[in-house]
Each structure stands twice: as structure tokens, then as C-alpha cells.
Design a protein around this motif. Structure first.
Motif, PDB file in Angstrom:
ATOM      1  N   SER A 214       0.832  -1.187   0.000  1.00 14.17           N
ATOM      2  CA  SER A 214       0.000   0.000   0.000  1.00 14.17           C
ATOM      3  C   SER A 214       0.873   1.245   0.000  1.00 14.17           C
ATOM      4  CB  SER A 214      -0.941  -0.016   1.201  1.00 14.17           C
ATOM      5  OG  SER A 214      -0.198   0.103   2.391  1.00 14.17           O
ATOM      6  N   ALA A 215       0.271   2.369  -0.300  1.00 22.33           N
ATOM      7  CA  ALA A 215       1.014   3.628  -0.382  1.00 22.33           C
ATOM      8  C   ALA A 215       1.580   3.984   0.988  1.00 22.33           C
ATOM      9  CB  ALA A 215       0.096   4.735  -0.872  1.00 22.33           C
ATOM     10  N   GLY A 216       2.802   4.454   1.007  1.00 16.01           N
ATOM     11  CA  GLY A 216       3.426   4.861   2.263  1.00 16.01           C
ATOM     12  C   GLY A 216       4.006   3.704   3.066  1.00 16.01           C
ATOM     13  N   GLU A 217       3.891   2.481   2.553  1.00 18.45           N
ATOM     14  CA  GLU A 217       4.407   1.325   3.276  1.00 18.45           C
ATOM     15  C   GLU A 217       5.861   1.097   2.878  1.00 18.45           C
ATOM     16  OE1 GLU A 217       2.489  -2.868   4.301  1.00 18.45           O
ATOM     17  OE2 GLU A 217       3.017  -2.694   2.198  1.00 18.45           O
ATOM     18  N   SER A 218       6.734   0.967   3.845  1.00 20.78           N
ATOM     19  CA  SER A 218       8.150   0.778   3.565  1.00 20.78           C
ATOM     20  C   SER A 218       8.438  -0.672   3.184  1.00 20.78           C
ATOM     21  CB  SER A 218       8.978   1.158   4.799  1.00 20.78           C
ATOM     22  OG  SER A 218       8.774   0.216   5.835  1.00 20.78           O
ATOM     23  N   THR A 219       9.609  -0.870   2.630  1.00 22.36           N
ATOM     24  CA  THR A 219      10.060  -2.220   2.283  1.00 22.36           C
ATOM     25  C   THR A 219      10.111  -3.087   3.531  1.00 22.36           C
ATOM     26  OG1 THR A 219      11.364  -1.338   0.457  1.00 22.36           O
ATOM     27  CG2 THR A 219      11.959  -3.527   1.255  1.00 22.36           C
ATOM     28  N   GLN A 220      10.548  -2.495   4.629  1.00 24.11           N
ATOM     29  CA  GLN A 220      10.637  -3.254   5.880  1.00 24.11           C
ATOM     30  C   GLN A 220       9.251  -3.687   6.349  1.00 24.11           C
ATOM     31  OE1 GLN A 220      12.933  -1.361   8.913  1.00 24.11           O
ATOM     32  NE2 GLN A 220      12.986  -3.179  10.194  1.00 24.11           N
ATOM     33  N   SER A 221       8.254  -2.820   6.206  1.00 30.31           N
ATOM     34  CA  SER A 221       6.885  -3.191   6.580  1.00 30.31           C
ATOM     35  C   SER A 221       6.378  -4.341   5.716  1.00 30.31           C
ATOM     36  CB  SER A 221       5.936  -2.001   6.433  1.00 30.31           C
ATOM     37  OG  SER A 221       6.123  -1.077   7.475  1.00 30.31           O
ATOM     38  N   ARG A 222       6.668  -4.273   4.431  1.00 27.40           N
ATOM     39  CA  ARG A 222       6.237  -5.360   3.538  1.00 27.40           C
ATOM     40  C   ARG A 222       6.908  -6.671   3.925  1.00 27.40           C
ATOM     41  NH1 ARG A 222       6.298  -1.182  -0.032  1.00 27.40           N
ATOM     42  NH2 ARG A 222       8.400  -1.575  -0.773  1.00 27.40           N
ATOM     43  N   GLN A 223       8.212  -6.612   4.241  1.00 30.28           N
ATOM     44  CA  GLN A 223       8.929  -7.827   4.627  1.00 30.28           C
ATOM     45  C   GLN A 223       8.385  -8.397   5.936  1.00 30.28           C
ATOM     46  OE1 GLN A 223      12.935  -6.319   4.622  1.00 30.28           O
ATOM     47  NE2 GLN A 223      13.287  -6.900   2.485  1.00 30.28           N
ATOM     48  N   LEU A 224       8.088  -7.516   6.895  1.00 27.52           N
ATOM     49  CA  LEU A 224       7.527  -7.985   8.167  1.00 27.52           C
ATOM     50  C   LEU A 224       6.136  -8.578   7.941  1.00 27.52           C
ATOM     51  CD1 LEU A 224       8.677  -5.089  10.497  1.00 27.52           C
ATOM     52  CD2 LEU A 224       9.371  -7.479  10.665  1.00 27.52           C
ATOM     53  N   GLY A 225       5.359  -7.984   7.068  1.00 27.68           N
ATOM     54  CA  GLY A 225       4.037  -8.521   6.745  1.00 27.68           C
ATOM     55  C   GLY A 225       4.135  -9.897   6.104  1.00 27.68           C
ATOM     56  N   GLU A 226       5.101 -10.068   5.212  1.00 22.80           N
ATOM     57  CA  GLU A 226       5.316 -11.374   4.582  1.00 22.80           C
ATOM     58  C   GLU A 226       5.748 -12.408   5.613  1.00 22.80           C
ATOM     59  OE1 GLU A 226       8.112 -10.529   1.471  1.00 22.80           O
ATOM     60  OE2 GLU A 226       6.625  -9.421   0.295  1.00 22.80           O
ATOM     61  N   GLU A 227       6.610 -12.016   6.546  1.00 22.48           N
ATOM     62  CA  GLU A 227       7.063 -12.928   7.608  1.00 22.48           C
ATOM     63  C   GLU A 227       5.894 -13.343   8.489  1.00 22.48           C
ATOM     64  OE1 GLU A 227       9.646 -15.114  10.214  1.00 22.48           O
ATOM     65  OE2 GLU A 227       9.634 -14.585   8.105  1.00 22.48           O
ATOM     66  N   LEU A 228       5.033 -12.386   8.814  1.00 19.86           N
ATOM     67  CA  LEU A 228       3.868 -12.684   9.632  1.00 19.86           C
ATOM     68  C   LEU A 228       2.945 -13.665   8.909  1.00 19.86           C
ATOM     69  CD1 LEU A 228       2.544 -11.991  12.330  1.00 19.86           C
ATOM     70  CD2 LEU A 228       1.463 -10.047  11.217  1.00 19.86           C
ATOM     71  N   THR A 229       2.742 -13.459   7.629  1.00 18.18           N
ATOM     72  CA  THR A 229       1.919 -14.372   6.830  1.00 18.18           C
ATOM     73  C   THR A 229       2.535 -15.761   6.792  1.00 18.18           C
ATOM     74  OG1 THR A 229       1.090 -12.556   5.471  1.00 18.18           O
ATOM     75  CG2 THR A 229       0.968 -14.768   4.521  1.00 18.18           C
ATOM     76  N   ARG A 230       3.863 -15.826   6.623  1.00 19.32           N
ATOM     77  CA  ARG A 230       4.558 -17.124   6.585  1.00 19.32           C
ATOM     78  C   ARG A 230       4.397 -17.871   7.910  1.00 19.32           C
ATOM     79  NH1 ARG A 230       9.013 -19.580   8.013  1.00 19.32           N
ATOM     80  NH2 ARG A 230       9.829 -17.832   9.181  1.00 19.32           N
ATOM     81  N   LEU A 231       4.530 -17.147   9.023  1.00 17.15           N
ATOM     82  CA  LEU A 231       4.385 -17.782  10.337  1.00 17.15           C
ATOM     83  C   LEU A 231       2.959 -18.287  10.545  1.00 17.15           C
ATOM     84  CD1 LEU A 231       6.526 -15.302  12.431  1.00 17.15           C
ATOM     85  CD2 LEU A 231       7.057 -17.705  11.993  1.00 17.15           C
ATOM     86  N   ARG A 232       1.990 -17.502  10.116  1.00 12.08           N
ATOM     87  CA  ARG A 232       0.592 -17.944  10.244  1.00 12.08           C
ATOM     88  C   ARG A 232       0.319 -19.168   9.376  1.00 12.08           C
ATOM     89  NH1 ARG A 232      -1.904 -11.836  10.646  1.00 12.08           N
ATOM     90  NH2 ARG A 232      -1.423 -11.599  12.868  1.00 12.08           N
ATOM     91  N   ASN A 233       0.931 -19.228   8.194  1.00  9.23           N
ATOM     92  CA  ASN A 233       0.788 -20.406   7.342  1.00  9.23           C
ATOM     93  C   ASN A 233       1.402 -21.635   8.003  1.00  9.23           C
ATOM     94  OD1 ASN A 233      -0.594 -19.057   5.316  1.00  9.23           O
ATOM     95  ND2 ASN A 233       1.246 -18.628   4.123  1.00  9.23           N
ATOM     96  N   LEU A 234       2.554 -21.448   8.652  1.00  7.02           N
ATOM     97  CA  LEU A 234       3.181 -22.568   9.360  1.00  7.02           C
ATOM     98  C   LEU A 234       2.284 -23.066  10.494  1.00  7.02           C
ATOM     99  CD1 LEU A 234       6.928 -21.489   9.543  1.00  7.02           C
ATOM    100  CD2 LEU A 234       5.983 -23.433   8.300  1.00  7.02           C
ATOM    101  N   GLN A 235       1.623 -22.139  11.197  1.00  2.00           N
ATOM    102  CA  GLN A 235       0.708 -22.544  12.264  1.00  2.00           C
ATOM    103  C   GLN A 235      -0.440 -23.369  11.692  1.00  2.00           C
ATOM    104  OE1 GLN A 235      -0.029 -18.580  13.854  1.00  2.00           O
ATOM    105  NE2 GLN A 235       0.950 -19.162  15.775  1.00  2.00           N
TER     106      GLN A 235
END
Length: 148
Positions: free
Chosen positions: A1-22
Motif C-alpha cells: 500500500s502507499a506509504g508502506e516501507s520495504t521493511q513493513s512489507r517484509q515484516l508482513g510477509e514474515e507474519l503471513t509465513r508464520l501464520r501459514n506454518l501454524q
């Protein structure tokens, strides 16, 4: 989304990956509990173990993972597949590690998103019309000061 940093996107992807593992862990547990010994779906469990071994953030030691990894004998006949106590212990450890990692990732994402929102205001440019009005105002103030 607009205004979202690369770090925010990476953290969001990590959170999604962890939820998928759960979800994968829960699915593997459901399948393991529904199967007769020797017919259990250990491929999903093996994938989770490999992921846990690659990802140090889950907090499982190599010894904990090795204690449950299968040998190369015939599928379904290994003693560890018959001993669900090892699976229960590992499942609890993995669930707790995933929950902690998810909590940490969510907190980091919230902090990064707050930082992104604060940073976004400073980098946004003001409209030219407004800038000209502000410049005109300060020139007017400066000229009044010089007139004194």
C-alpha cells in the motif's frame, strides 16, 4: 500500500509465513490423529520440521528436531511413527515457538507501520500555491521588520 516501507512489507510477509506454518502444524496434527499407526501423513510433518530447522526464529534446537526426524526405512513402519508422545511433545514446542515468533513479528510490524506513518508526513510535499502564500507571508513579515 502507499506509504508502506520495504521493511513493513517484509515484516508482513514474515507474519503471513508464520501464520501459514501454524495452519500447517494444525493440519498435520489433525491428519496424524485421524490415521492408523503406519498410515499417518508424515510428509507434512517432515516439511514443517525442515522449515523449523531452516528458520532459527522458531526457537527449536537442532536436537529437538533430530529427535523426531524419520530414518530412511519403509514408510509407516518406523518406531517413531508409532510413538505419538514424541509428536505431541514436538507439536507443543512448535506451536509455542510459532506463537511467540508471530507475536514478535506482529509487534515489529505495528512499530514499523507507526514509524512509516510518521515518516510519510515529513516526506510529503506541500502544494505550490500554499508554498507561494507562505513565502509571501514571510516576505511581508521581513519587510515590516526592515522598515522599523
Amino acid at each position: 500500500s502507499a506509504g508502506e516501507s520495504t521493511q513493513s512489507r517484509q515484516l508482513g510477509e514474515e507474519l503471513t509465513r508464520l501464520r501459514n506454518l501454524q495452519q500447517q502444524l494444525a493440519q498435520a496434527d489433525r491428519e496424524a490423529s485421524q490415521q492408523q499407526p503406519g498410515q499417518s501423513p508424515w510428509d507434512g510433518v517432515q516439511q514443517l520440521l525442515e522449515e523449523a530447522q531452516r528458520d532459527g526464529s522458531l526457537g527449536l534446537t537442532p536436537a529437538q528436531i533430530r529427535a523426531f526426524q524419520p530414518g530412511q526405512s519403509a514408510p509407516g513402519t518406523e518406531a517413531w511413527k508409532q510413538d505419538f508422545s514424541k509428536w505431541e511433545e514436538l507439536k507443543v514446542q512448535m506451536a509455542a515457538a510459532l506463537e511467540q515468533a508471530e507475536s514478535n513479528a506482529a509487534a515489529a510490524l505495528r512499530a514499523q507501520q507507526a514509524d512509516d506513518r510518521l515518516s510519510a508526513g515529513a516526506s510529503q510535499s506541500v502544494p505550490d500555491r500554499y508554498r507561494r502564500l507562505v513565502e509571501k507571508y514571510y516576505r511581508a513579515l521581513a519587510s515590516k521588520t526592515q522598515d522599523r
